[in-house]
Design a protein around this motif. Structure first.
Motif, short mmCIF file in Angstrom:
data_model
loop_
_atom_site.label_atom_id
_atom_site.label_comp_id
_atom_site.label_asym_id
_atom_site.label_seq_id
_atom_site.Cartn_x
_atom_site.Cartn_y
_atom_site.Cartn_z
N VAL A 11 35.28 37.41 37.74
CA VAL A 11 34.75 38.65 38.30
C VAL A 11 35.62 39.06 39.50
O VAL A 11 35.91 38.24 40.37
N THR A 12 36.03 40.32 39.51
CA THR A 12 36.78 40.86 40.64
C THR A 12 35.86 41.77 41.43
O THR A 12 35.20 42.65 40.86
N LEU A 55 40.37 45.82 50.04
CA LEU A 55 39.97 44.42 49.98
C LEU A 55 39.49 44.12 48.57
O LEU A 55 38.56 44.76 48.07
N VAL A 56 40.12 43.14 47.94
CA VAL A 56 39.80 42.77 46.57
C VAL A 56 39.86 41.25 46.46
O VAL A 56 40.81 40.63 46.96
N GLU A 102 30.10 36.08 39.85
CA GLU A 102 29.81 37.21 40.74
C GLU A 102 29.60 36.71 42.17
O GLU A 102 30.13 37.28 43.11
N GLU A 103 28.82 35.65 42.29
CA GLU A 103 28.50 35.12 43.62
C GLU A 103 29.75 34.64 44.34
O GLU A 103 29.92 34.89 45.53
N GLU A 104 30.63 33.96 43.64
CA GLU A 104 31.88 33.48 44.26
C GLU A 104 32.75 34.66 44.68
O GLU A 104 33.31 34.66 45.79
N LEU A 111 33.80 35.44 48.52
CA LEU A 111 35.21 35.58 48.91
C LEU A 111 35.47 36.94 49.54
O LEU A 111 36.22 37.05 50.52
N LEU A 112 34.85 37.98 49.01
CA LEU A 112 34.99 39.32 49.56
C LEU A 112 34.42 39.40 50.98
O LEU A 112 35.00 40.01 51.87
#
Length: 142
Positions: A65-66, A74-75, A81-83, A87-88
């Motif tokens: 998931v991105t 910011l990407v 999804e949670e990870e 990270l975002l």
């Protein structure tokens, strides 16, 4: 501006000045040609509370998931999804610190100037969870 304090008076009564800010509200100060505002952390959070973020999720062919933030470059990509969201959030905190460290350059840049209130909202948070709560993200919603 009415209610503007003189910097010399503020310096003389520094302790009282700080108490007044926390208990009574923000204060404005003038020193020569410069003027500035002083406010408590609680007031700062309230002032920038409406400047939140919207994340977009992209589900990749490999199952990852991105996550990206609208209006910001910011990407981040994660296995879930949670990870990706975590990270975002970390990347947003890092960017906010970079913005503050290079404030004159970033604030003066046409494509980053309007990010200022969003950055202030990030910097005023107490922890990572506070920053995470600023990001609307359709985690679990496809």
């Amino acid at each position: 501006m009415q209610g503007t304090l003189n910097a010399t008076d503020v310096r003389r009564h520094w302790g009282q000045f700080n108490d007044d800010i926390v208990r009574e509200g923000p204060r404005f100060v003038k020193r020569n040609r410069d003027s500035w505002a002083a406010l408590s952390s609680e007031h700062l959070k309230a002032a920038f509370a409406t400047f939140t973020f919207e994340a977009e999720l992209l589900y990749e062919e490999d199952g990852s998931v991105t996550a990206s933030l609208k209006g910001f470059d910011l990407v981040e990509n994660g296995e879930t999804e949670e990870e990706a969201f975590d990270l975002l959030t970390e990347e947003l905190i890092e960017y906010a610190n970079e913005y503050q460290d290079n404030f004159k350059t970033y604030f003066g840049s046409p494509n980053r100037h309007d990010q200022f209130p969003f950055i202030m909202n990030v910097l005023s948070q107490d922890d990572t969870e506070g920053v995470k709560s600023l990001i609307r993200c359709p985690v679990g919603e496809r």
